[in-house]
Design a protein around this motif. Structure first.
Motif, PDB file in Angstrom:
ATOM      1  N   LEU A 333       5.314-103.099  46.286  1.00  0.00           N
ATOM      2  CA  LEU A 333       6.555-102.821  47.006  1.00  0.00           C
ATOM      3  C   LEU A 333       7.664-103.709  46.452  1.00  0.00           C
ATOM      4  O   LEU A 333       7.493-104.919  46.285  1.00  0.00           O
ATOM      5  N   MET A 334       8.807-103.092  46.169  1.00  0.00           N
ATOM      6  CA  MET A 334       9.950-103.818  45.612  1.00  0.00           C
ATOM      7  C   MET A 334      11.213-103.480  46.396  1.00  0.00           C
ATOM      8  O   MET A 334      11.321-102.428  47.008  1.00  0.00           O
ATOM      9  N   ASP A 335      12.159-104.403  46.371  1.00  0.00           N
ATOM     10  CA  ASP A 335      13.514-104.160  46.867  1.00  0.00           C
ATOM     11  C   ASP A 335      14.427-105.099  46.097  1.00  0.00           C
ATOM     12  O   ASP A 335      14.027-106.209  45.742  1.00  0.00           O
ATOM     13  N   HIS A 336      15.617-104.663  45.804  1.00  0.00           N
ATOM     14  CA  HIS A 336      16.562-105.561  45.147  1.00  0.00           C
ATOM     15  C   HIS A 336      16.997-106.660  46.110  1.00  0.00           C
ATOM     16  O   HIS A 336      17.130-106.423  47.306  1.00  0.00           O
ATOM     17  N   HIS A 337      17.226-107.848  45.574  1.00  0.00           N
ATOM     18  CA  HIS A 337      17.874-108.880  46.387  1.00  0.00           C
ATOM     19  C   HIS A 337      19.377-108.802  46.153  1.00  0.00           C
ATOM     20  O   HIS A 337      19.841-108.496  45.051  1.00  0.00           O
ATOM     21  N   SER A 338      20.138-109.024  47.198  1.00  0.00           N
ATOM     22  CA  SER A 338      21.603-108.959  47.096  1.00  0.00           C
ATOM     23  C   SER A 338      22.245-110.021  47.974  1.00  0.00           C
ATOM     24  O   SER A 338      23.247-109.781  48.637  1.00  0.00           O
ATOM     25  N   SER A 339      21.622-111.201  47.980  1.00  0.00           N
ATOM     26  CA  SER A 339      22.041-112.268  48.891  1.00  0.00           C
ATOM     27  C   SER A 339      23.002-113.273  48.287  1.00  0.00           C
ATOM     28  O   SER A 339      23.752-113.923  49.012  1.00  0.00           O
ATOM     29  N   ALA A 340      22.947-113.445  46.958  1.00  0.00           N
ATOM     30  CA  ALA A 340      23.630-114.584  46.339  1.00  0.00           C
ATOM     31  C   ALA A 340      24.892-114.160  45.606  1.00  0.00           C
ATOM     32  O   ALA A 340      24.955-113.066  45.027  1.00  0.00           O
ATOM     33  N   GLY A 341      25.889-115.030  45.616  1.00  0.00           N
ATOM     34  CA  GLY A 341      27.127-114.725  44.907  1.00  0.00           C
ATOM     35  C   GLY A 341      28.176-115.788  45.127  1.00  0.00           C
ATOM     36  O   GLY A 341      27.866-116.947  45.436  1.00  0.00           O
ATOM     37  N   ALA A 342      29.431-115.407  44.968  1.00  0.00           N
ATOM     38  CA  ALA A 342      30.544-116.360  45.113  1.00  0.00           C
ATOM     39  C   ALA A 342      31.811-115.608  45.477  1.00  0.00           C
ATOM     40  O   ALA A 342      31.923-114.382  45.272  1.00  0.00           O
ATOM     41  N   GLY A 343      32.757-116.334  46.001  1.00  0.00           N
ATOM     42  CA  GLY A 343      34.060-115.764  46.338  1.00  0.00           C
ATOM     43  C   GLY A 343      35.142-116.792  46.101  1.00  0.00           C
ATOM     44  O   GLY A 343      34.879-117.993  46.011  1.00  0.00           O
ATOM     45  N   GLY A 344      36.368-116.333  45.978  1.00  0.00           N
ATOM     46  CA  GLY A 344      37.476-117.253  45.750  1.00  0.00           C
ATOM     47  C   GLY A 344      38.811-116.597  46.046  1.00  0.00           C
ATOM     48  O   GLY A 344      38.908-115.387  46.271  1.00  0.00           O
ATOM     49  N   MET A 345      39.863-117.410  46.019  1.00  0.00           N
ATOM     50  CA  MET A 345      41.222-116.973  46.339  1.00  0.00           C
ATOM     51  C   MET A 345      42.109-117.093  45.111  1.00  0.00           C
ATOM     52  O   MET A 345      41.982-118.034  44.328  1.00  0.00           O
ATOM     53  N   VAL A 497      18.024-102.045  51.077  1.00  0.00           N
ATOM     54  CA  VAL A 497      17.624-100.658  51.363  1.00  0.00           C
ATOM     55  C   VAL A 497      17.335 -99.911  50.068  1.00  0.00           C
ATOM     56  O   VAL A 497      17.701 -98.752  49.905  1.00  0.00           O
ATOM     57  N   HIS A 498      16.673-100.603  49.143  1.00  0.00           N
ATOM     58  CA  HIS A 498      16.244 -99.999  47.891  1.00  0.00           C
ATOM     59  C   HIS A 498      14.731-100.124  47.741  1.00  0.00           C
ATOM     60  O   HIS A 498      14.224-100.377  46.650  1.00  0.00           O
ATOM     61  N   GLU A 499      13.980 -99.965  48.832  1.00  0.00           N
ATOM     62  CA  GLU A 499      12.541-100.145  48.745  1.00  0.00           C
ATOM     63  C   GLU A 499      11.938 -99.089  47.826  1.00  0.00           C
ATOM     64  O   GLU A 499      12.347 -97.935  47.834  1.00  0.00           O
ATOM     65  N   GLY A 531      11.315 -93.024  45.984  1.00  0.00           N
ATOM     66  CA  GLY A 531      11.237 -94.338  45.347  1.00  0.00           C
ATOM     67  C   GLY A 531       9.835 -94.859  45.126  1.00  0.00           C
ATOM     68  O   GLY A 531       9.645 -95.835  44.383  1.00  0.00           O
ATOM     69  N   SER A 532       8.843 -94.222  45.726  1.00  0.00           N
ATOM     70  CA  SER A 532       7.461 -94.672  45.571  1.00  0.00           C
ATOM     71  C   SER A 532       7.023 -94.747  44.115  1.00  0.00           C
ATOM     72  O   SER A 532       6.218 -95.594  43.736  1.00  0.00           O
ATOM     73  N   PHE A 533       7.544 -93.835  43.272  1.00  0.00           N
ATOM     74  CA  PHE A 533       7.025 -93.717  41.901  1.00  0.00           C
ATOM     75  C   PHE A 533       7.494 -94.833  40.983  1.00  0.00           C
ATOM     76  O   PHE A 533       6.952 -94.998  39.884  1.00  0.00           O
ATOM     77  N   MET A 534       8.456 -95.628  41.402  1.00  0.00           N
ATOM     78  CA  MET A 534       9.068 -96.610  40.491  1.00  0.00           C
ATOM     79  C   MET A 534       8.054 -97.658  40.028  1.00  0.00           C
ATOM     80  O   MET A 534       7.403 -98.326  40.828  1.00  0.00           O
ATOM     81  N   SER A 537      11.648-102.164  39.153  1.00  0.00           N
ATOM     82  CA  SER A 537      12.835-101.866  39.972  1.00  0.00           C
ATOM     83  C   SER A 537      14.138-101.847  39.198  1.00  0.00           C
ATOM     84  O   SER A 537      15.135-101.335  39.703  1.00  0.00           O
ATOM     85  N   ALA A 538      14.154-102.393  37.955  1.00  0.00           N
ATOM     86  CA  ALA A 538      15.421-102.628  37.265  1.00  0.00           C
ATOM     87  C   ALA A 538      16.373-103.333  38.228  1.00  0.00           C
ATOM     88  O   ALA A 538      15.936-103.895  39.241  1.00  0.00           O
ATOM     89  N   CYS A 539      17.664-103.338  37.965  1.00  0.00           N
ATOM     90  CA  CYS A 539      18.605-103.925  38.932  1.00  0.00           C
ATOM     91  C   CYS A 539      19.647-102.918  39.375  1.00  0.00           C
ATOM     92  O   CYS A 539      20.475-103.215  40.238  1.00  0.00           O
ATOM     93  N   GLN A 540      19.612-101.707  38.812  1.00  0.00           N
ATOM     94  CA  GLN A 540      20.589-100.687  39.173  1.00  0.00           C
ATOM     95  C   GLN A 540      20.221-100.020  40.494  1.00  0.00           C
ATOM     96  O   GLN A 540      19.042 -99.858  40.817  1.00  0.00           O
ATOM     97  N   ASN A 541      21.232 -99.593  41.237  1.00  0.00           N
ATOM     98  CA  ASN A 541      20.978 -98.768  42.410  1.00  0.00           C
ATOM     99  C   ASN A 541      20.157 -97.564  41.968  1.00  0.00           C
ATOM    100  O   ASN A 541      20.507 -96.889  41.005  1.00  0.00           O
ATOM    101  N   PRO A 542      19.061 -97.235  42.667  1.00  0.00           N
ATOM    102  CA  PRO A 542      18.059 -96.331  42.093  1.00  0.00           C
ATOM    103  C   PRO A 542      18.175 -94.855  42.431  1.00  0.00           C
ATOM    104  O   PRO A 542      17.430 -94.046  41.873  1.00  0.00           O
ATOM    105  N   SER A 543      19.068 -94.448  43.341  1.00  0.00           N
ATOM    106  CA  SER A 543      19.005 -93.071  43.848  1.00  0.00           C
ATOM    107  C   SER A 543      19.219 -92.016  42.775  1.00  0.00           C
ATOM    108  O   SER A 543      18.625 -90.940  42.821  1.00  0.00           O
ATOM    109  N   LEU A 544      20.079 -92.291  41.793  1.00  0.00           N
ATOM    110  CA  LEU A 544      20.300 -91.320  40.721  1.00  0.00           C
ATOM    111  C   LEU A 544      18.996 -91.055  39.975  1.00  0.00           C
ATOM    112  O   LEU A 544      18.706 -89.912  39.591  1.00  0.00           O
ATOM    113  N   THR A 545      18.200 -92.094  39.776  1.00  0.00           N
ATOM    114  CA  THR A 545      16.913 -91.932  39.098  1.00  0.00           C
ATOM    115  C   THR A 545      15.954 -91.096  39.935  1.00  0.00           C
ATOM    116  O   THR A 545      15.222 -90.250  39.395  1.00  0.00           O
ATOM    117  N   TYR A 546      15.963 -91.286  41.256  1.00  0.00           N
ATOM    118  CA  TYR A 546      15.112 -90.457  42.116  1.00  0.00           C
ATOM    119  C   TYR A 546      15.480 -88.980  41.965  1.00  0.00           C
ATOM    120  O   TYR A 546      14.606 -88.111  41.873  1.00  0.00           O
TER     121      TYR A 546
END
Length: 566
Positions: A333-345, A497-499, A531-534, A537-546
């Protein structure tokens, strides 16, 4: 709609599709257009395009509590309420009614209705490349994909030309270009960051997101109205969903039968023919059981749901679940992580603003580990950055702005400084121990075993998140941003939500569940294209591949059926 359930003959079709979301809708379209009488089984309610989007045109003040979830909403759905608001909550399940077991925190976001999560998806559409398809074989994680980019490229073409994807051609090997509608515009601060990357980070590029939002009318749908209310259902058909596109086309053939409120409990296997003969269903409302029969079955119940059905489909030949000789069903089972990053002004562009509510941000495609040789980064694979630039508005400034009366209102209604927020969408390696199982001691309201999810991100993902924070901040600093801050929200698995991955493709039946055509190795008339067949996971949003893999598998299944091989 209910259908006649009086006899086997009346319950027999050429094809059965389990699930009506993005991949199930595509399977319905492809199979019916090929002339196959097709039954689509959906465990939730029917949702008809336009007429069943009750909140699509409501203003925030027309909701009883504005767009805020109540304490009751949060208590009843502690997982789903992290994603919904009163404008779209009707497209999410109720957690209390649909429980599951978490060995570790995992956010299983679900939409049980016709159209599934195609009504609430993020609409980002990216192709995988051979950097992704070769990764497992090159670095020894998981098993080798049984396909390469050339196998799926024509199907990416086919799907993009149908759904309509807006985007910009960039000529990157790690993110192949597609057939695009005109791109949306970057705003001034995003263009500034893009220019800085070009001049100061030559290995990186900022482009507009590639999304299935129509920048012009397409196939009798759209165009996008830039309302940014996509998750409520779009009455204009301004973005792709099963409800606005594939299912209406399937119905128009006269070959589609849809049965809603149909919980598929298992796929029926015949030991003599060594084929699946049909499916067993519980009516969600009456709790009566029915059986439906077909020559081919497409299992598109979403990654966790699909694995659950396979594990629950036991027979003398498959005591551990249909097609599970390899013991890989439910694993990886895989899901992308999307927790880390940065912001600025950014202090400039005070005389500029933007128009409309663009339903897409920007993308900085993968720039780490673009070759398979070892690096000193401390992690394998890579990530992309997704983000947006905007001027602060009153909700951003309210708590930190003092005052009263006219002057106070003036401060709040005057746009604040330009800001950029961006986070990394990172690859998760396929770990055997990340898996789902069934708990036969605990049952749901329909007597089915509860799903047990055991998932965690590991050292490779954690080190990738650290790199995301560092490089994001560096890019903003080089572009002249101030007050730069990094973050890691520490979101659990499932939050993106990319399980995917619980019935992976592979070259060897001993180590995988599906072959190169999305067939179960040992049950040739069962296909899985969600998505079961993957395999990774690569890092791209996967729906187009499905979608592309679904169209490809449907053509293969049809030709095999026509040749008498299924």
């Amino acid at each position: 709609m209910n259908i006649n359930t009086g006899s086997n003959l009346e319950n027999t079709f050429d094809a059965i599709v389990i699930g009506s979301g993005i991949s199930g809708g595509w399977a319905a379209k492809e199979l019916t257009q090929k002339g196959l009488k097709t039954l689509v089984l959906e465990r939730g309610r029917d949702v008809k395009h336009v007429s069943d989007y009750p909140t699509a045109n409501l203003k925030p003040w027309e909701f009883k509590n504005g767009l805020f979830n109540t304490q009751k909403d949060i208590m009843e759905s502690p997982i789903q309420s992290g994603g919904f608001d009163p404008g779209d909550r009707h497209f999410y399940v109720n957690d209390t009614e649909h429980p599951y077991i978490q060995e570790k925190p995992f956010n299983w976001i679900r939409g049980y209705q016709v159209g599934g999560r195609s009504l609430i998806w993020g609409r980002q559409c990216y192709r995988l490349s051979d950097l992704d398809f070769e990764a497992n074989a090159k670095d020894g994680n998981g098993v080798d994909w049984p396909i390469r980019y050339q196998d799926i490229a024509p199907w990416y073409d086919y799907v993009e030309k149908y759904i309509g994807v807006s985007g910009q051609v960039e000529n990157l090997s790690q993110l192949p270009d597609g057939h695009f509608l005109p791109p949306m515009d970057l705003n001034c601060v995003e263009k500034h960051l893009a220019s800085s990357l070009k001049n100061k980070n030559g290995d990186r590029l900022l482009t507009i997101a590639r999304v299935a939002n129509l920048t012009k009318g397409w196939d009798n749908r759209g165009p996008c109205q830039y309302r940014n209310l996509c998750s409520r259902g779009c009455p204009f058909g301004g973005y792709f969903s099963s409800n606005s596109s594939t299912l209406p086309v399937a119905f128009a053939t006269g070959n589609l039968t849809l049965r809603d409120f149909s919980i598929v409990t298992e796929i029926i296997y015949d030991d003599t023919t060594k084929k699946a003969t049909g499916v067993r269903v519980i009516d969600k409302i009456t709790k009566k059981e029915y059986e439906y029969f077909a020559k081919i079955i497409f299992l598109n119940a979403s990654t966790i749901g699909t694995a659950s059905i396979l594990l629950n489909s036991k027979s003398k030949r498959f005591p551990d679940g249909l097609g599970n000789d390899s013991q890989q069903v439910g694993r990886n089972l895989m899901d992308h992580h999307s927790s880390a990053g940065a912001g600025g002004m950014y202090e400039g562009f005070k005389d500029q603003y933007y128009k409309g509510r663009r339903p897409a941000g920007f993308l900085i495609p993968r720039y780490r580990n673009l070759k398979h040789e070892k690096t000193d980064l401390g992690f394998l694979r890579g990530y992309n950055l997704q983000g947006h630039g905007e001027r602060q508005e009153w909700p951003d400034r309210f708590q930190n702005t003092d005052g009263f009366g006219v002057d106070f209102k003036s401060k709040l209604t005057t746009p604040g400084p330009w800001t950029v927020w961006m986070a990394g969408w990172g690859e998760c390696l396929p770990y055997q121990e990340n898996r789902i199982t069934l708990n036969n001691e605990k049952k749901d309201a329909w007597g089915q075993p509860l799903v047990n999810i055991d998932f965690s991100f590991k050292d490779n993902e954690e080190k990738m998140m650290e790199d995301i924070q560092t490089t994001s901040a560096e890019m903003l600093e080089k572009a002249g941003f101030k007050d730069i801050g990094t973050f890691n929200y520490k979101k659990p698995g499932g939050s993106t939500v990319h399980e995917m991955g619980t019935a992976r493709m592979g070259r060897d039946a001993k180590t995988s569940v599906l072959n190169a055509h999305n067939q179960l190795h040992d049950v040739k008339n069962v296909f899985i294209t969600d998505g079961s067949f993957m395999t990774s996971s690569a890092c791209q949003n996967p729906s187009l591949t499905y979608m592309a893999m679904t169209a490809r598998a449907c053509e293969f299944a049809y030709q095999q059926l026509k040749a008498g091989l299924l």
